[in-house]
Design an enzyme around this catalytic site. Structure first.
Site, PDB file in Angstrom:
ATOM      1  N   GLY A  39       0.838  -1.185   0.000  1.00  0.00           N
ATOM      2  CA  GLY A  39       0.000   0.000   0.000  1.00  0.00           C
ATOM      3  C   GLY A  39       0.873   1.235   0.000  1.00  0.00           C
ATOM      4  O   GLY A  39       2.030   1.193   0.425  1.00  0.00           O
ATOM      5  N   GLN A  88       2.947  10.015   0.979  1.00  0.00           N
ATOM      6  CA  GLN A  88       4.237   9.331   0.881  1.00  0.00           C
ATOM      7  C   GLN A  88       4.947   9.638  -0.438  1.00  0.00           C
ATOM      8  O   GLN A  88       6.111   9.271  -0.594  1.00  0.00           O
ATOM      9  CB  GLN A  88       4.062   7.824   1.037  1.00  0.00           C
ATOM     10  CG  GLN A  88       3.656   7.401   2.441  1.00  0.00           C
ATOM     11  CD  GLN A  88       3.562   5.902   2.574  1.00  0.00           C
ATOM     12  OE1 GLN A  88       2.544   5.300   2.251  1.00  0.00           O
ATOM     13  NE2 GLN A  88       4.644   5.282   3.037  1.00  0.00           N
ATOM     14  N   CYS A 144       7.028   0.207   7.040  1.00  0.00           N
ATOM     15  CA  CYS A 144       6.514   1.367   6.326  1.00  0.00           C
ATOM     16  C   CYS A 144       7.526   1.777   5.275  1.00  0.00           C
ATOM     17  O   CYS A 144       8.735   1.833   5.554  1.00  0.00           O
ATOM     18  CB  CYS A 144       6.265   2.518   7.308  1.00  0.00           C
ATOM     19  SG  CYS A 144       5.614   4.017   6.526  1.00  0.00           S
ATOM     20  N   LEU A 145       7.040   2.065   4.075  1.00  0.00           N
ATOM     21  CA  LEU A 145       7.943   2.484   3.002  1.00  0.00           C
ATOM     22  C   LEU A 145       8.611   3.815   3.328  1.00  0.00           C
ATOM     23  O   LEU A 145       9.664   4.119   2.764  1.00  0.00           O
ATOM     24  CB  LEU A 145       7.175   2.580   1.680  1.00  0.00           C
ATOM     25  CG  LEU A 145       6.458   1.305   1.220  1.00  0.00           C
ATOM     26  CD1 LEU A 145       5.836   1.528  -0.156  1.00  0.00           C
ATOM     27  CD2 LEU A 145       7.394   0.117   1.210  1.00  0.00           C
ATOM     28  N   HIS A 177      -3.222   0.951   8.264  1.00  0.00           N
ATOM     29  CA  HIS A 177      -1.920   1.615   8.148  1.00  0.00           C
ATOM     30  C   HIS A 177      -2.004   2.796   7.181  1.00  0.00           C
ATOM     31  O   HIS A 177      -1.526   3.901   7.488  1.00  0.00           O
ATOM     32  CB  HIS A 177      -0.900   0.585   7.653  1.00  0.00           C
ATOM     33  CG  HIS A 177       0.480   1.116   7.445  1.00  0.00           C
ATOM     34  ND1 HIS A 177       1.537   0.836   8.304  1.00  0.00           N
ATOM     35  CD2 HIS A 177       1.019   1.905   6.463  1.00  0.00           C
ATOM     36  CE1 HIS A 177       2.632   1.420   7.863  1.00  0.00           C
ATOM     37  NE2 HIS A 177       2.346   2.079   6.747  1.00  0.00           N
ATOM     38  N   GLU A 178      -2.608   2.576   6.001  1.00  0.00           N
ATOM     39  CA  GLU A 178      -2.658   3.647   4.998  1.00  0.00           C
ATOM     40  C   GLU A 178      -3.593   4.776   5.428  1.00  0.00           C
ATOM     41  O   GLU A 178      -3.320   5.954   5.170  1.00  0.00           O
ATOM     42  CB  GLU A 178      -3.071   3.083   3.639  1.00  0.00           C
ATOM     43  CG  GLU A 178      -2.167   1.987   3.089  1.00  0.00           C
ATOM     44  CD  GLU A 178      -0.697   2.372   3.035  1.00  0.00           C
ATOM     45  OE1 GLU A 178      -0.390   3.565   2.905  1.00  0.00           O
ATOM     46  OE2 GLU A 178       0.144   1.460   3.136  1.00  0.00           O
ATOM     47  N   HIS A 219      -1.788   7.068   7.658  1.00  0.00           N
ATOM     48  CA  HIS A 219      -0.967   8.025   6.915  1.00  0.00           C
ATOM     49  C   HIS A 219      -1.769   9.269   6.556  1.00  0.00           C
ATOM     50  O   HIS A 219      -1.300  10.407   6.722  1.00  0.00           O
ATOM     51  CB  HIS A 219      -0.438   7.396   5.628  1.00  0.00           C
ATOM     52  CG  HIS A 219       0.857   6.667   5.776  1.00  0.00           C
ATOM     53  ND1 HIS A 219       1.994   7.257   6.276  1.00  0.00           N
ATOM     54  CD2 HIS A 219       1.213   5.387   5.471  1.00  0.00           C
ATOM     55  CE1 HIS A 219       2.986   6.388   6.281  1.00  0.00           C
ATOM     56  NE2 HIS A 219       2.536   5.244   5.808  1.00  0.00           N
TER      57      HIS A 219
END
Length: 227
Positions: free
Chosen positions: A82, A87, A133-134, A175-176, A179
């Site tokens: 995701g 991001q 996390c990216l 999670h997304e 963000h």
């Protein structure tokens, strides 16, 4: 959010595209073939630490479609499940996903202005499991999340969406959405676990970024692009 490290041994080939079952879906989406790789923002950058603005005039525009294409390509290069718009340094309530749940069902799509249903006491359990996390490259920590999640929002044309997830996909939806609300999974950790996650990031970041660069070059070659 990174793709799960523990895939089911026998992967069920069912696919849900934008929440609806489909017979098949290519491993590399057309969006990713069209898109360009964007820089992924990292923890500490201001855009990741404030709520994103809701989409309004963006629905149905070529600019929104181009952003979604770019986000899918960026997510695949970063080996993600995701990716949220902030991001890639865009202040917009949007995320894309391509994520397996714990039963091996592949969930693919995007959602704008997502809102998670409040977790009720019936039918949902709090599960603590690995999460990365990216935007915190190389770090992993145990984070508690509910094992079911429902996100309500809109597609790129402004049509209503309801996306339901269980297991790892439920974790991805939560999670997304965090963000887009200006939060990182680091915010859910104890001080000790946060320090450990940041230590992992400092130790592994360069290797992760090098792997992303290599994957980007491989994807360019596979889709016929020249540097």
């Amino acid at each position: 959010m990174p793709a799960a490290h523990h895939r089911p041994a026998a992967v069920d080939r069912r696919v849900r595209l934008q929440g609806e079952p489909v017979d098949s879906c290519p491993s590399l989406l057309p969006e990713a073939e069209r898109g360009s790789v964007l820089r992924i923002t990292e923890a500490g950058e201001e855009i990741l630490h404030r709520p994103c603005r809701p989409a309004q005039a963006e629905f149905g525009t070529p600019e929104l479609s181009r952003l979604i294409d770019d986000m899918f390509r960026t997510m695949y290069v970063a080996e993600g499940a995701g990716l949220a718009a902030n991001q890639v340094d865009v202040d917009l309530r949007l995320f894309v996903y391509d994520c397996l749940d714990d039963d091996g069902v592949r969930h693919v799509g995007h959602i704008l202005n997502p809102v998670l249903d409040e977790a009720g006491p019936v039918g949902r359990r709090l599960i603590e499991d690995d999460e990365g996390c990216l935007s915190v490259p190389g770090a992993v920590a145990d984070v508690p999340r509910t094992d079911r999640a429902v996100a309500r929002g809109f597609d790129r044309e402004g049509r209503p969406l309801v996306i339901e997830g269980t297991g790892y996909f439920a974790r991805c939806l939560q999670h997304e959405t965090d963000h887009l609300n200006g939060g990182l999974y680091l915010d859910r950790l104890s001080k000790r676990d946060r320090r450990e996650a940041l230590r992992q990031r400092d130790e592994r970041r360069e290797a992760v970024l090098a792997r992303r660069a290599a994957r980007s070059a491989e994807l360019d070659a596979a889709t016929g692009r020249t540097p």
